[in-house]
Design an enzyme around this catalytic site. Sequence first.
Site, PDB file in Angstrom:
ATOM      1  N   TYR A  32       0.643  -1.264   0.156  1.00  0.00           N
ATOM      2  CA  TYR A  32       0.050  -0.088  -0.032  1.00  0.00           C
ATOM      3  C   TYR A  32       0.854   1.362   0.214  1.00  0.00           C
ATOM      4  O   TYR A  32       2.011   1.114   0.175  1.00  0.00           O
ATOM      5  CB  TYR A  32      -0.907  -0.139   1.299  1.00  0.00           C
ATOM      6  CG  TYR A  32      -0.404   0.419   2.644  1.00  0.00           C
ATOM      7  CD1 TYR A  32       0.386  -0.520   3.418  1.00  0.00           C
ATOM      8  CD2 TYR A  32      -0.669   1.653   3.095  1.00  0.00           C
ATOM      9  CE1 TYR A  32       1.142  -0.384   4.440  1.00  0.00           C
ATOM     10  CE2 TYR A  32       0.148   1.893   4.255  1.00  0.00           C
ATOM     11  CZ  TYR A  32       1.000   1.011   4.969  1.00  0.00           C
ATOM     12  OH  TYR A  32       1.442   1.291   6.325  1.00  0.00           O
ATOM     13  N   LYS A 146       6.509  -1.927   1.916  1.00  0.00           N
ATOM     14  CA  LYS A 146       5.559  -1.168   2.592  1.00  0.00           C
ATOM     15  C   LYS A 146       4.212  -2.255   2.472  1.00  0.00           C
ATOM     16  O   LYS A 146       3.485  -2.097   1.607  1.00  0.00           O
ATOM     17  CB  LYS A 146       5.233   0.139   1.923  1.00  0.00           C
ATOM     18  CG  LYS A 146       4.033   0.930   2.900  1.00  0.00           C
ATOM     19  CD  LYS A 146       4.225   2.139   2.361  1.00  0.00           C
ATOM     20  CE  LYS A 146       3.299   3.259   3.221  1.00  0.00           C
ATOM     21  NZ  LYS A 146       3.290   3.334   4.754  1.00  0.00           N
ATOM     22  N   GLU A 178      12.242   3.258  14.596  1.00  0.00           N
ATOM     23  CA  GLU A 178      11.051   4.144  13.931  1.00  0.00           C
ATOM     24  C   GLU A 178       9.959   4.337  14.773  1.00  0.00           C
ATOM     25  O   GLU A 178      10.069   3.509  15.485  1.00  0.00           O
ATOM     26  CB  GLU A 178      11.064   3.764  12.408  1.00  0.00           C
ATOM     27  CG  GLU A 178      10.562   2.057  12.263  1.00  0.00           C
ATOM     28  CD  GLU A 178      10.376   2.039  10.701  1.00  0.00           C
ATOM     29  OE1 GLU A 178       9.999   3.106   9.860  1.00  0.00           O
ATOM     30  OE2 GLU A 178      10.280   0.941  10.320  1.00  0.00           O
ATOM     31  N   LEU A 202      11.172   1.075   6.991  1.00  0.00           N
ATOM     32  CA  LEU A 202      10.593   1.647   6.018  1.00  0.00           C
ATOM     33  C   LEU A 202      11.383   2.536   5.191  1.00  0.00           C
ATOM     34  O   LEU A 202      11.808   3.659   6.147  1.00  0.00           O
ATOM     35  CB  LEU A 202       8.994   2.040   6.226  1.00  0.00           C
ATOM     36  CG  LEU A 202       8.492   2.115   4.763  1.00  0.00           C
ATOM     37  CD1 LEU A 202       7.893   0.923   4.063  1.00  0.00           C
ATOM     38  CD2 LEU A 202       7.151   3.261   5.214  1.00  0.00           C
TER      39      LEU A 202
HETATM   40  C1  PLP Z   1       6.722   1.903   9.671  1.00  0.00           C
HETATM   41  C2  PLP Z   1       6.683   3.213   8.907  1.00  0.00           C
HETATM   42  N1  PLP Z   1       7.861   4.074   8.952  1.00  0.00           N
HETATM   43  C3  PLP Z   1       7.942   5.159   8.480  1.00  0.00           C
HETATM   44  C4  PLP Z   1       6.748   5.862   7.847  1.00  0.00           C
HETATM   45  C5  PLP Z   1       6.821   7.140   7.129  1.00  0.00           C
HETATM   46  O1  PLP Z   1       7.058   6.909   5.745  1.00  0.00           O
HETATM   47  P1  PLP Z   1       6.427   8.267   4.768  1.00  0.00           P
HETATM   48  O2  PLP Z   1       7.255   9.195   5.132  1.00  0.00           O
HETATM   49  O3  PLP Z   1       6.798   7.536   3.438  1.00  0.00           O
HETATM   50  O4  PLP Z   1       5.051   8.528   4.943  1.00  0.00           O
HETATM   51  C6  PLP Z   1       5.737   5.027   7.705  1.00  0.00           C
HETATM   52  C7  PLP Z   1       4.428   5.606   7.060  1.00  0.00           C
HETATM   53  O5  PLP Z   1       3.449   5.264   7.121  1.00  0.00           O
HETATM   54  C8  PLP Z   1       5.433   3.737   8.330  1.00  0.00           C
HETATM   55  O6  PLP Z   1       4.466   2.978   8.497  1.00  0.00           O
END
Ligand code: PLP
Length: 291
Positions: A32, A146, A178, A202
Amino acid sequence: VTTVFFNGQYIDRSEAHVSVDDRGFVFGDGVYEVIRSYGGHLFALDEHLARLSYGLRQLSISGVNAESFRDVAVKLLAANALSNADATVYIQVTRGVAPRRHWFPDLTTPPTTYAAAARIIKRGDAGEGITAIPVPDMRWARCDIKSLNILANCLAMQRARDEGGTDAILIKDGVALEGAAASLFGVFDGHVRTAPLTNQILPGITRQVALQLCREAEIPVAERVIFEHELPLADELFLAGTTVEIMPITQVGTHVVGRGQPGPVTQRLGALFAGLTKPASVDQPPVPSTR
Ligand SMILES: Cc1ncc(COP(=O)(O)O)c(C=O)c1O
């Protein structure tokens, strides 16, 4: 009424039905994306589509081109009168509908595609900051994908909420990796730090933007892990993510971060980030309004 995109068609949300044999439903077998739009401008759309494409490739889901969602995202904003609003576009692709077997179905099985646009729901107030709760990271070994399978993230987020926090800080082997749904940054003696890109986090798009903003503003920055034992030593901590943007963490559990207020580096990055998301300075053309 809400118009969603489902398997190639724009239909009313109430008409979109997923099969009980969908591998997304049965196994969480899919990927997603969540993309922000600011006044109808889709922020970092190229990067989100590239990450979607990466995830599809890593899971060997074929039969759908991530690029096709560029047009879908724009159309959904227009169809839902969100062309001038702050909104999110959610995109999901699963391996499709097949009898329940662990191995992949026939390559002719079409993936299930879904996308929807919605008005933004704010999590936390960047002016105040949030409390984050350290929680053991129970996720799998491919957090760089993701994947739809984010049960461990949901459990961590709920645990953080149960303990009075707004988000979790996922801890694995003594490292603060994170948030449950955002990237984690720390500021130590004026130096900004975030975990390097590995299979354990991620590759956050906002993370990348924040790193770039640091470099442009000549704020010292490094992609180096933050150990759990360093959390109490941080002058500032913040989350970076599509929905939270740049969100100060002012408390970790019962420990107050810095002075218990958003710190100067975080505030500066927040302001620089806000500069990027103003419609005039983003790279996407404005979405024509349906009104
Ligand atoms: C586990 C995780 N880390 C980091 C992020 C941040 O990613 P982004 O800046 O691409 O939204 C998300 C976003 O949903 C996430 O689910």
